[in-house]
Design a protein around this motif. Structure first.
Motif, PDB file in Angstrom:
ATOM      1  N   HIS A   1       6.388   7.987   8.327  1.00 53.60           N
ATOM      2  CA  HIS A   1       6.006   6.613   8.026  1.00 53.60           C
ATOM      3  C   HIS A   1       5.588   5.869   9.294  1.00 53.60           C
ATOM      4  O   HIS A   1       4.565   5.187   9.323  1.00 53.60           O
ATOM      5  N   SER A   2       6.390   6.011  10.331  1.00 55.00           N
ATOM      6  CA  SER A   2       6.090   5.347  11.600  1.00 55.00           C
ATOM      7  C   SER A   2       4.775   5.855  12.188  1.00 55.00           C
ATOM      8  O   SER A   2       3.979   5.075  12.726  1.00 55.00           O
ATOM      9  N   ALA A   3       4.548   7.175  12.092  1.00 50.39           N
ATOM     10  CA  ALA A   3       3.306   7.748  12.607  1.00 50.39           C
ATOM     11  C   ALA A   3       2.106   7.211  11.844  1.00 50.39           C
ATOM     12  O   ALA A   3       1.057   6.920  12.433  1.00 50.39           O
ATOM     13  N   GLU A   4       2.254   7.062  10.536  1.00 45.56           N
ATOM     14  CA  GLU A   4       1.145   6.544   9.727  1.00 45.56           C
ATOM     15  C   GLU A   4       0.839   5.087  10.074  1.00 45.56           C
ATOM     16  O   GLU A   4      -0.318   4.680  10.131  1.00 45.56           O
ATOM     17  N   ILE A   5       1.882   4.319  10.318  1.00 42.06           N
ATOM     18  CA  ILE A   5       1.678   2.924  10.712  1.00 42.06           C
ATOM     19  C   ILE A   5       0.992   2.862  12.075  1.00 42.06           C
ATOM     20  O   ILE A   5       0.063   2.068  12.281  1.00 42.06           O
TER      21      ILE A   5
ATOM     22  N   ASN B   1      -0.983   5.075  13.430  1.00 38.31           N
ATOM     23  CA  ASN B   1      -2.374   5.488  13.268  1.00 38.31           C
ATOM     24  C   ASN B   1      -3.217   4.372  12.663  1.00 38.31           C
ATOM     25  O   ASN B   1      -4.366   4.157  13.070  1.00 38.31           O
ATOM     26  N   LYS B   2      -2.633   3.667  11.701  1.00 37.21           N
ATOM     27  CA  LYS B   2      -3.353   2.564  11.076  1.00 37.21           C
ATOM     28  C   LYS B   2      -3.601   1.440  12.082  1.00 37.21           C
ATOM     29  O   LYS B   2      -4.697   0.867  12.143  1.00 37.21           O
ATOM     30  N   GLN B   3      -2.577   1.135  12.873  1.00 35.53           N
ATOM     31  CA  GLN B   3      -2.722   0.092  13.885  1.00 35.53           C
ATOM     32  C   GLN B   3      -3.763   0.471  14.927  1.00 35.53           C
ATOM     33  O   GLN B   3      -4.533  -0.360  15.398  1.00 35.53           O
ATOM     34  N   GLN B   4      -3.790   1.769  15.287  1.00 32.61           N
ATOM     35  CA  GLN B   4      -4.761   2.226  16.270  1.00 32.61           C
ATOM     36  C   GLN B   4      -6.179   2.118  15.718  1.00 32.61           C
ATOM     37  O   GLN B   4      -7.102   1.701  16.422  1.00 32.61           O
ATOM     38  N   LEU B   5      -6.352   2.498  14.440  1.00 35.67           N
ATOM     39  CA  LEU B   5      -7.668   2.385  13.818  1.00 35.67           C
ATOM     40  C   LEU B   5      -8.109   0.934  13.749  1.00 35.67           C
ATOM     41  O   LEU B   5      -9.278   0.615  14.010  1.00 35.67           O
ATOM     42  N   ASP B   6      -7.159   0.044  13.386  1.00 40.05           N
ATOM     43  CA  ASP B   6      -7.494  -1.379  13.318  1.00 40.05           C
ATOM     44  C   ASP B   6      -7.896  -1.907  14.688  1.00 40.05           C
ATOM     45  O   ASP B   6      -8.808  -2.723  14.812  1.00 40.05           O
ATOM     46  N   THR B   7      -7.186  -1.440  15.728  1.00 43.25           N
ATOM     47  CA  THR B   7      -7.495  -1.879  17.085  1.00 43.25           C
ATOM     48  C   THR B   7      -8.862  -1.369  17.527  1.00 43.25           C
ATOM     49  O   THR B   7      -9.651  -2.091  18.132  1.00 43.25           O
ATOM     50  N   ASN B   8      -9.134  -0.091  17.225  1.00 47.38           N
ATOM     51  CA  ASN B   8     -10.417   0.497  17.611  1.00 47.38           C
ATOM     52  C   ASN B   8     -11.589  -0.148  16.890  1.00 47.38           C
ATOM     53  O   ASN B   8     -12.709  -0.169  17.395  1.00 47.38           O
TER      54      ASN B   8
ATOM     55  N   LYS C   1       0.836  -1.192   0.000  1.00 47.53           N
ATOM     56  CA  LYS C   1       0.000   0.000   0.000  1.00 47.53           C
ATOM     57  C   LYS C   1       0.870   1.241   0.000  1.00 47.53           C
ATOM     58  O   LYS C   1       1.834   1.333   0.751  1.00 47.53           O
ATOM     59  N   THR C   2       0.522   2.194  -0.846  1.00 48.12           N
ATOM     60  CA  THR C   2       1.280   3.433  -0.920  1.00 48.12           C
ATOM     61  C   THR C   2       0.955   4.324   0.275  1.00 48.12           C
ATOM     62  O   THR C   2      -0.202   4.700   0.463  1.00 48.12           O
ATOM     63  N   PRO C   3       1.935   4.668   1.098  1.00 51.21           N
ATOM     64  CA  PRO C   3       1.664   5.528   2.262  1.00 51.21           C
ATOM     65  C   PRO C   3       1.217   6.922   1.837  1.00 51.21           C
ATOM     66  O   PRO C   3       1.661   7.441   0.805  1.00 51.21           O
ATOM     67  N   ASN C   4       0.375   7.530   2.631  1.00 53.99           N
ATOM     68  CA  ASN C   4      -0.122   8.871   2.317  1.00 53.99           C
ATOM     69  C   ASN C   4       0.995   9.906   2.333  1.00 53.99           C
ATOM     70  O   ASN C   4       1.016  10.830   1.512  1.00 53.99           O
ATOM     71  N   TRP C   5       1.935   9.767   3.275  1.00 54.83           N
ATOM     72  CA  TRP C   5       3.023  10.732   3.346  1.00 54.83           C
ATOM     73  C   TRP C   5       3.866  10.702   2.074  1.00 54.83           C
ATOM     74  O   TRP C   5       4.316  11.756   1.591  1.00 54.83           O
ATOM     75  N   PHE C   6       4.070   9.499   1.528  1.00 59.08           N
ATOM     76  CA  PHE C   6       4.869   9.355   0.320  1.00 59.08           C
ATOM     77  C   PHE C   6       4.142   9.963  -0.873  1.00 59.08           C
ATOM     78  O   PHE C   6       4.736  10.676  -1.684  1.00 59.08           O
ATOM     79  N   ARG C   7       2.857   9.697  -0.965  1.00 57.17           N
ATOM     80  CA  ARG C   7       2.057  10.251  -2.058  1.00 57.17           C
ATOM     81  C   ARG C   7       2.127  11.779  -2.053  1.00 57.17           C
ATOM     82  O   ARG C   7       2.348  12.402  -3.090  1.00 57.17           O
ATOM     83  N   GLY C   8       1.968  12.361  -0.861  1.00 59.55           N
ATOM     84  CA  GLY C   8       2.022  13.816  -0.759  1.00 59.55           C
ATOM     85  C   GLY C   8       3.396  14.377  -1.106  1.00 59.55           C
ATOM     86  O   GLY C   8       3.498  15.415  -1.774  1.00 59.55           O
TER      87      GLY C   8
ATOM     88  N   ASN D   1       3.538  10.023  22.117  1.00 59.27           N
ATOM     89  CA  ASN D   1       4.435  10.119  20.974  1.00 59.27           C
ATOM     90  C   ASN D   1       4.397  11.536  20.416  1.00 59.27           C
ATOM     91  O   ASN D   1       3.331  12.105  20.210  1.00 59.27           O
ATOM     92  N   SER D   2       5.548  12.117  20.125  1.00 56.56           N
ATOM     93  CA  SER D   2       5.597  13.459  19.569  1.00 56.56           C
ATOM     94  C   SER D   2       5.201  13.430  18.115  1.00 56.56           C
ATOM     95  O   SER D   2       5.432  12.450  17.414  1.00 56.56           O
ATOM     96  N   GLN D   3       4.621  14.526  17.623  1.00 56.07           N
ATOM     97  CA  GLN D   3       4.204  14.627  16.237  1.00 56.07           C
ATOM     98  C   GLN D   3       5.428  14.874  15.357  1.00 56.07           C
ATOM     99  O   GLN D   3       6.305  15.671  15.713  1.00 56.07           O
ATOM    100  N   PRO D   4       5.510  14.244  14.165  1.00 58.94           N
ATOM    101  CA  PRO D   4       6.660  14.437  13.278  1.00 58.94           C
ATOM    102  C   PRO D   4       6.667  15.828  12.667  1.00 58.94           C
ATOM    103  O   PRO D   4       5.623  16.399  12.371  1.00 58.94           O
ATOM    104  N   THR D   5       7.848  16.375  12.484  1.00 58.27           N
ATOM    105  CA  THR D   5       7.955  17.676  11.863  1.00 58.27           C
ATOM    106  C   THR D   5       7.705  17.582  10.371  1.00 58.27           C
ATOM    107  O   THR D   5       7.884  16.531   9.770  1.00 58.27           O
ATOM    108  N   SER D   6       7.311  18.670   9.745  1.00 61.74           N
ATOM    109  CA  SER D   6       7.014  18.660   8.315  1.00 61.74           C
ATOM    110  C   SER D   6       8.146  19.254   7.502  1.00 61.74           C
ATOM    111  O   SER D   6       8.020  19.422   6.307  1.00 61.74           O
ATOM    112  N   ASP D   7       9.235  19.614   8.132  1.00 57.47           N
ATOM    113  CA  ASP D   7      10.346  20.256   7.449  1.00 57.47           C
ATOM    114  C   ASP D   7      11.646  19.590   7.863  1.00 57.47           C
ATOM    115  O   ASP D   7      12.006  19.590   9.031  1.00 57.47           O
TER     116      ASP D   7
END
Length: 246
Positions: free
Chosen positions: A186-190, A192-199, A35-42, A218-224
């Motif tokens: 990438h780690s943050a997206e994984i 989030n996906k695991q959390q959604l699957d768990t929920n 699956k193509t990660p959203n961060w990579f697509r952006g 967990n700290s939020q990843p920087t965008s720069d």
């Protein structure tokens, strides 16, 4: 005995076959869906837009497929490969100064040498194919980085030799900053996906509360990438992540 199928059934069968073949693009060499990660697509869309290049979804999916598959083969994190491509070519098939070409801006002379050194298959259509065939280009670039890592023991030194220019130290640091950013995303997206699957699955409230508490810390990843600090001298190849489809 042979017989003719009704025309409508024939057309339906052809369309069904075409759809089946198209779906192969989303799978790796071992059949595992990638699956193509959203961060990579952006990241790809934004970088290519800066070069006035249009980006089709199929292109992004196949590019991630290439990065993930080749990275897995050579035990190089896909986020590092993506970081090199981002800095070197903005995810485009471009020609640089001298004889460096393609997404990973590998020189044709270097490619010829590592082909002999690592036993890589030479391009059937000539070395110019390194410019247009990003699967081939990424294979050569990644194999070379993997070789240099084994030689030096750190990505910092490996990337310095990969660049081998006057500003090779700054170059390596820039790549590693971009790598650190991409891996965080990438780690943050994984997570989030695991959390959604768990929920969305039947779990105990205690397990859910524990997961939510861990995620909240967990700290939020920087965008720069320029705001990301990383100890470049100590970075080594981490275990490959994303074995569950990312």
């Amino acid at each position: 005995m042979f017989f003719r199928l009704p025309f409508k059934i024939f057309v339906f069968a052809v369309l069904l076959l075409a759809i089946s073949l198209t779906s192969v693009v989303s799978f790796g060499q071992d059949g595992e869906q990638i699956k193509t990660p959203n961060w990579f697509r952006g990241a790809v869309i934004k970088k290519r837009a800066g070069m006035n290049l249009k980006t089709a979804p199929e292109f992004v999916a196949d590019l991630w497929n290439a990065i993930y598959t080749i990275g897995t083969k050579y035990n190089v994190p896909p986020t590092l490969i993506a970081a090199v491509i981002s800095v070197e070519s903005n995810f485009a098939n471009v020609k640089g100064a001298g004889d460096v070409v393609g997404m990973m801006q590998i020189s044709i002379s270097t490619a010829k040498n590592i082909s002999k050194l690592l036993g890589l298959e030479q391009p059937k259509n000539g070395w110019d194919e390194l410019l247009t065939n990003y699967w081939l280009n990424i294979t050569y670039g990644t194999a070379y980085i993997a070789y240099l890592y084994k030689k030096h023991g750190t990505f910092q030194k490996a990337l310095e030799e990969y660049n081998n220019g006057k500003n090779k130290t700054k170059y390596a640091q820039l790549i590693l900053q971009q790598y650190n950013l991409y891996e965080s995303l990438h780690s943050a997206e994984i997570r989030n996906k695991q959390q959604l699957d768990t929920n969305n699955s039947p779990t105990s409230s205690e397990a859910t509360d524990t997961l939510n508490t861990t995620s909240a810390t967990n700290s939020q990843p920087t965008s720069d990438a320029s705001n990301t600090s990383v100890n470049t001298s100590e970075i080594k190849v981490p275990p490959l992540f994303g074995v569950a489809g990312y």
